[in-house]
Design a protein around this motif. Sequence first.
Motif, PDB file in Angstrom:
ATOM      1  N   HIS A 226       0.841  -1.194   0.000  1.00  0.00           N
ATOM      2  CA  HIS A 226       0.000   0.000   0.000  1.00  0.00           C
ATOM      3  C   HIS A 226       0.881   1.250   0.000  1.00  0.00           C
ATOM      4  O   HIS A 226       0.667   2.191  -0.771  1.00  0.00           O
ATOM      5  N   LEU A 227       1.885   1.228   0.847  1.00  0.00           N
ATOM      6  CA  LEU A 227       2.820   2.359   0.906  1.00  0.00           C
ATOM      7  C   LEU A 227       3.546   2.511  -0.432  1.00  0.00           C
ATOM      8  O   LEU A 227       3.697   3.625  -0.948  1.00  0.00           O
ATOM      9  N   GLU A 245      15.025  17.759 -11.398  1.00  0.00           N
ATOM     10  CA  GLU A 245      13.669  18.287 -11.175  1.00  0.00           C
ATOM     11  C   GLU A 245      12.688  17.222 -10.708  1.00  0.00           C
ATOM     12  O   GLU A 245      11.502  17.483 -10.513  1.00  0.00           O
ATOM     13  N   LYS A 246      13.190  16.013 -10.574  1.00  0.00           N
ATOM     14  CA  LYS A 246      12.278  14.926 -10.188  1.00  0.00           C
ATOM     15  C   LYS A 246      11.743  15.147  -8.776  1.00  0.00           C
ATOM     16  O   LYS A 246      12.449  15.653  -7.902  1.00  0.00           O
ATOM     17  N   GLY A 247      10.515  14.735  -8.603  1.00  0.00           N
ATOM     18  CA  GLY A 247       9.907  14.812  -7.277  1.00  0.00           C
ATOM     19  C   GLY A 247      10.502  13.725  -6.389  1.00  0.00           C
ATOM     20  O   GLY A 247      11.076  12.748  -6.867  1.00  0.00           O
ATOM     21  N   SER A 248      10.342  13.908  -5.082  1.00  0.00           N
ATOM     22  CA  SER A 248      10.903  12.908  -4.181  1.00  0.00           C
ATOM     23  C   SER A 248       9.946  12.663  -3.023  1.00  0.00           C
ATOM     24  O   SER A 248       8.890  13.300  -2.933  1.00  0.00           O
ATOM     25  N   ALA A 249      10.342  11.739  -2.154  1.00  0.00           N
ATOM     26  CA  ALA A 249       9.453  11.392  -1.038  1.00  0.00           C
ATOM     27  C   ALA A 249      10.278  11.055   0.194  1.00  0.00           C
ATOM     28  O   ALA A 249      11.439  10.658   0.092  1.00  0.00           O
ATOM     29  N   ILE A 250       9.640  11.241   1.337  1.00  0.00           N
ATOM     30  CA  ILE A 250      10.284  10.867   2.607  1.00  0.00           C
ATOM     31  C   ILE A 250       9.379   9.851   3.304  1.00  0.00           C
ATOM     32  O   ILE A 250       8.169  10.046   3.369  1.00  0.00           O
ATOM     33  N   VAL A 251       9.988   8.782   3.808  1.00  0.00           N
ATOM     34  CA  VAL A 251       9.228   7.838   4.636  1.00  0.00           C
ATOM     35  C   VAL A 251       9.854   7.877   6.029  1.00  0.00           C
ATOM     36  O   VAL A 251      11.011   7.508   6.203  1.00  0.00           O
ATOM     37  N   TYR A 252       9.097   8.381   6.991  1.00  0.00           N
ATOM     38  CA  TYR A 252       9.601   8.430   8.350  1.00  0.00           C
ATOM     39  C   TYR A 252       9.243   7.147   9.084  1.00  0.00           C
ATOM     40  O   TYR A 252       8.095   6.688   9.032  1.00  0.00           O
ATOM     41  N   CYS A 253      10.229   6.571   9.724  1.00  0.00           N
ATOM     42  CA  CYS A 253       9.984   5.379  10.532  1.00  0.00           C
ATOM     43  C   CYS A 253      10.386   5.683  11.968  1.00  0.00           C
ATOM     44  O   CYS A 253      11.177   6.586  12.223  1.00  0.00           O
ATOM     45  N   ALA A 317       5.703  13.576  -1.493  1.00  0.00           N
ATOM     46  CA  ALA A 317       4.981  12.779  -0.496  1.00  0.00           C
ATOM     47  C   ALA A 317       5.816  12.622   0.760  1.00  0.00           C
ATOM     48  O   ALA A 317       7.027  12.469   0.698  1.00  0.00           O
ATOM     49  N   VAL A 318       5.116  12.694   1.895  1.00  0.00           N
ATOM     50  CA  VAL A 318       5.762  12.360   3.170  1.00  0.00           C
ATOM     51  C   VAL A 318       4.867  11.326   3.846  1.00  0.00           C
ATOM     52  O   VAL A 318       3.685  11.575   4.091  1.00  0.00           O
ATOM     53  N   ALA A 319       5.448  10.155   4.088  1.00  0.00           N
ATOM     54  CA  ALA A 319       4.654   9.108   4.755  1.00  0.00           C
ATOM     55  C   ALA A 319       5.272   8.815   6.110  1.00  0.00           C
ATOM     56  O   ALA A 319       6.492   8.757   6.244  1.00  0.00           O
ATOM     57  N   HIS A 320       4.423   8.667   7.099  1.00  0.00           N
ATOM     58  CA  HIS A 320       4.887   8.208   8.409  1.00  0.00           C
ATOM     59  C   HIS A 320       4.478   6.757   8.534  1.00  0.00           C
ATOM     60  O   HIS A 320       3.280   6.452   8.553  1.00  0.00           O
ATOM     61  N   TRP A 321       5.459   5.891   8.603  1.00  0.00           N
ATOM     62  CA  TRP A 321       5.155   4.463   8.601  1.00  0.00           C
ATOM     63  C   TRP A 321       4.531   4.028   9.929  1.00  0.00           C
ATOM     64  O   TRP A 321       3.972   2.966  10.059  1.00  0.00           O
ATOM     65  N   SER A 322       4.655   4.841  10.930  1.00  0.00           N
ATOM     66  CA  SER A 322       3.869   4.621  12.141  1.00  0.00           C
ATOM     67  C   SER A 322       3.549   5.968  12.753  1.00  0.00           C
ATOM     68  O   SER A 322       4.165   6.978  12.411  1.00  0.00           O
ATOM     69  N   SER A 323       2.562   5.944  13.634  1.00  0.00           N
ATOM     70  CA  SER A 323       2.029   7.213  14.130  1.00  0.00           C
ATOM     71  C   SER A 323       3.108   8.075  14.779  1.00  0.00           C
ATOM     72  O   SER A 323       3.901   7.582  15.560  1.00  0.00           O
ATOM     73  N   LYS A 345       1.369  14.997  -0.961  1.00  0.00           N
ATOM     74  CA  LYS A 345       0.526  14.190  -0.071  1.00  0.00           C
ATOM     75  C   LYS A 345       1.254  13.796   1.208  1.00  0.00           C
ATOM     76  O   LYS A 345       2.440  13.497   1.176  1.00  0.00           O
ATOM     77  N   CYS A 346       0.483  13.778   2.281  1.00  0.00           N
ATOM     78  CA  CYS A 346       1.056  13.415   3.576  1.00  0.00           C
ATOM     79  C   CYS A 346       0.178  12.326   4.184  1.00  0.00           C
ATOM     80  O   CYS A 346      -1.039  12.493   4.272  1.00  0.00           O
TER      81      CYS A 346
END
Length: 868
Positions: A226-227, A245-253, A317-323, A345-346
């Motif tokens: 899903h992530l 110029e490419k977009g990027s993302a962060i996944v915080y764990c 995008a910034v995703a937090h893999w846990s709260s 998106k967050c």
Amino acid sequence: MEDVLRNTFGHKGFRSKLQEDAIREIIKGDKDVYVSMPTGSGKSLCYQLPAVLAKGRITLVVSPLIALIKDQIDSLKKVKVCAESVNSSMSEAERARVWEDLRKPLPETVMLFVTPELVAQPHFQEKLKALVAKKKIAHFAVDEAHCVSQWGHDFRHDYLKLAKVRPLMPGVPWIALTATAPKLVQQDIFNQLEFKKPAIFKASCFRKNLFYDVKFKENLTNPLRHLLQFLTDALAGNKNLPKGEKGSAIVYCRKKVDVEEMATSLTKLGLPARAYHSGIPRLTRAKNQEDWMTGEFSVICATVSFGMGVDKAAVRAVAHWSSPQSIAGYYQESGRAGRDGLPAKCRVYHSHSDRNSLQFLLNQALTKAKNEKQTQTANEALKELKVMMSYCEGTSCRHAGFAKHFGDSLKDCKKLCDACVDPKKLKEKVSAFADASASTRTWISSKEDDSDLYGGGRSGAKREGEYYAEDSEEEVKSKLALMRTIEKQFALRRKNAAPPPSEIDEDFSVIRSHQFTGKIKNLTNQSRKCHWERILGSLTEQAKAYIESHPESNPTLDNKMLWELASELEYSVFTSNRNLMMYNMNATTLKNSLAKDVKNGKTHANILENFRKQRIDEGDICETNTVELMPEMSEPVNEAVKSSFTKASSLLPKPVKEPIKNSFRSASSLLPESSFLQSQTPAKSPAGNADVEREEMLCDEPASALTILSEVEVESNPKTETRSGSRDENENDLQNSTHRVSPSPPKDDAKPRRKKPVHDEKRRRSSESKATFLDGHRDRMQMKREIAVMVTKELMPFMSSGKIGSRDIFKRLNQAVCHEFRNINKIPTRKHLQKVFVGVFGKNRVISDESCFLEVKKALSGFVASCE
Ligand SMILES: Nc1ncnc2c1ncn2[C@@H]1O[C@H](COP(=O)(O)OP(=O)(O)OP(=O)(O)O)[C@@H](O)[C@H]1O
């Protein structure tokens, strides 16, 4: 002012009226100024532009991290503004050069960046006094000013010392800059920095280009996939863009280990990602950050030590893999998305275990608090967590949630969050999540080390120097403590003696819902913990035996999983018994059963699942296009694993025999001959053997084997009591029928059970339903069950008509088909399956042997894809 804006900084105009007004006020220089604007809104310019205008004088800028200072200086150098720093990462000669310049009547240095630690040093204060005496200080700017507040999410102790230099620089105006801060933090900043009647410039926290949502891991079939999808979608625009110029993302764990795992998993799944945390050598870490900044790869997986001051515009995008732990922290971390003003998106991936771990850690901090201040801090952290949990588990507008927290007035965002886009759907999801929490709400997970909680979290107060120091020593201590406990339990188990109450009283975190211990009269926490320890001992032995017998796959002992599993099992006995004698008896029987399984070389399903996951993570098991996080005892798992598989049902206490509904009775009689049932069930039902065979043929859903069987019964016998109209009702019935595998005294077996009054029955059902909830992944498991039921039902006739050569082939074919449908997240209908089986069996193909099966298996995904 406009000239400098255009010619020096290259901006066409001010970003906002607020930015302009704040800059004008700072240039006036007669007041302290407080600037609170969302991340990426251009706060730095508020002190940079006045600094350039204050010719011949220096603006001192306090910044929390050397890395951040370096970034600032580099970007100022690009626009030919002379900014310097004096810090521990510089050589003596470099520092001397800077001081030399500052001593000049007209220094070249426009801005001097310093850490709060340096400001606290007497030798720095001496130099500062000299500069002030020569009227060379224009402004004193405190960047990331929320670090000064203990109520802020990123408190830095050295920030508290800043006010001490205030008397050294009379008449020098101060500037405090922070991303959006709640009122309490704002006031604390004023108090700590001794701001009197400051000019306040405060922007709304609403970021109109950010879309916020929350996903519940328990509601997802495969959270990792899903992530992956989330990130892939967010980065879809990258295809035709040049690297830079490419977009990027962060996944915080939350933890360093999660960061590493995440980066590896995403990379394996085809999305190159790298890790960033303080445990990574500095050079590698810097290279990872650099490569991410320059677009070498798009996804960085990190603890929260990553990001402060990282000025990357196109984070999509910034995703937090846990709260996250606090809403202010989350706002800031997620705010790293969309700094270019374009949509981003967050997302938070929330789960019960995160909630419980965080709660546990903060409760622990409260318990350990040695003085009033620490107690207050711990209480505050708990309050923050509560707010964060309401954000995650609430159904109101996410942006409004931030606004409320920061004292803004926004009511709702209309369409920039999941709550506003589809409130009904969100409510359903939240309620599914809440259902799952019924059994885990008070569950407190095993001991955890908080040293790496989102890179330090509140414990970040301990952080010193330029990087967030993390407590590897603490980690080691915690692990040692865990190991000692497990070893102790081995010893206890061998002696078969309970530890003295004083020893076990020290920590009940392993006992789920321990505050409900009163449910069983005279049952003490000590006693529960003692049973838990014994169960843990047996499980650990099972895991060790498995490790020894599978050296080739190099599995490692996952203590946390064992703790949780032991708690889960103890809890299921606890909730399904109503008096002390029965509880003790069934807990002991459970422990004996597990011990017997050790002797017989059997391993609990969840342990196998864990080892299998380890193998997936290692890349040993990697089926085309699939990484499964849940147990799938399918093709790649070797025979040894399969044969040592312990049915979850075997861990439930003895089934009630007489007064049960048809569906359940049949189901219980279908149970495998596990050690537990052997010791408990005196006789099999007449249908026993055939049913056992049929059960073994079912798709491998270990934890729900019994449930599947109940469902098969429900499906195939429309007259059974449990059959009712809707799927939901069936699900309830299913649970109720499954509950009846709850323990009951042996004497009762022969007698029909007395009918209970309705309300009693309801209460019993509700507590029993908690007991049947074995893994907290209800929706995912339910989907698996439903797929398994459908596939088994439709595949059976081919077995009966001799189109499948053996029971083993049936089982594997069944697994393979289930697997394909799980891959596409779909519960097949009868029609779908009929189409698939037309492909599989053709006109009169008999799948008689291995090669035949493999041939069919190869084509299976095509058949499944074309059945829709
Ligand atoms: N007036 C302006 N016009 C165009 N771009 C601007 C303007 N002011 C600042 N910027 C740019 O906006 C980006 C973000 O600015 P800055 O780093 O100061 O944000 P910030 O508010 O300090 O964020 P954070 O809290 O994350 O540090 C920078 O790239 C900066 O050059």
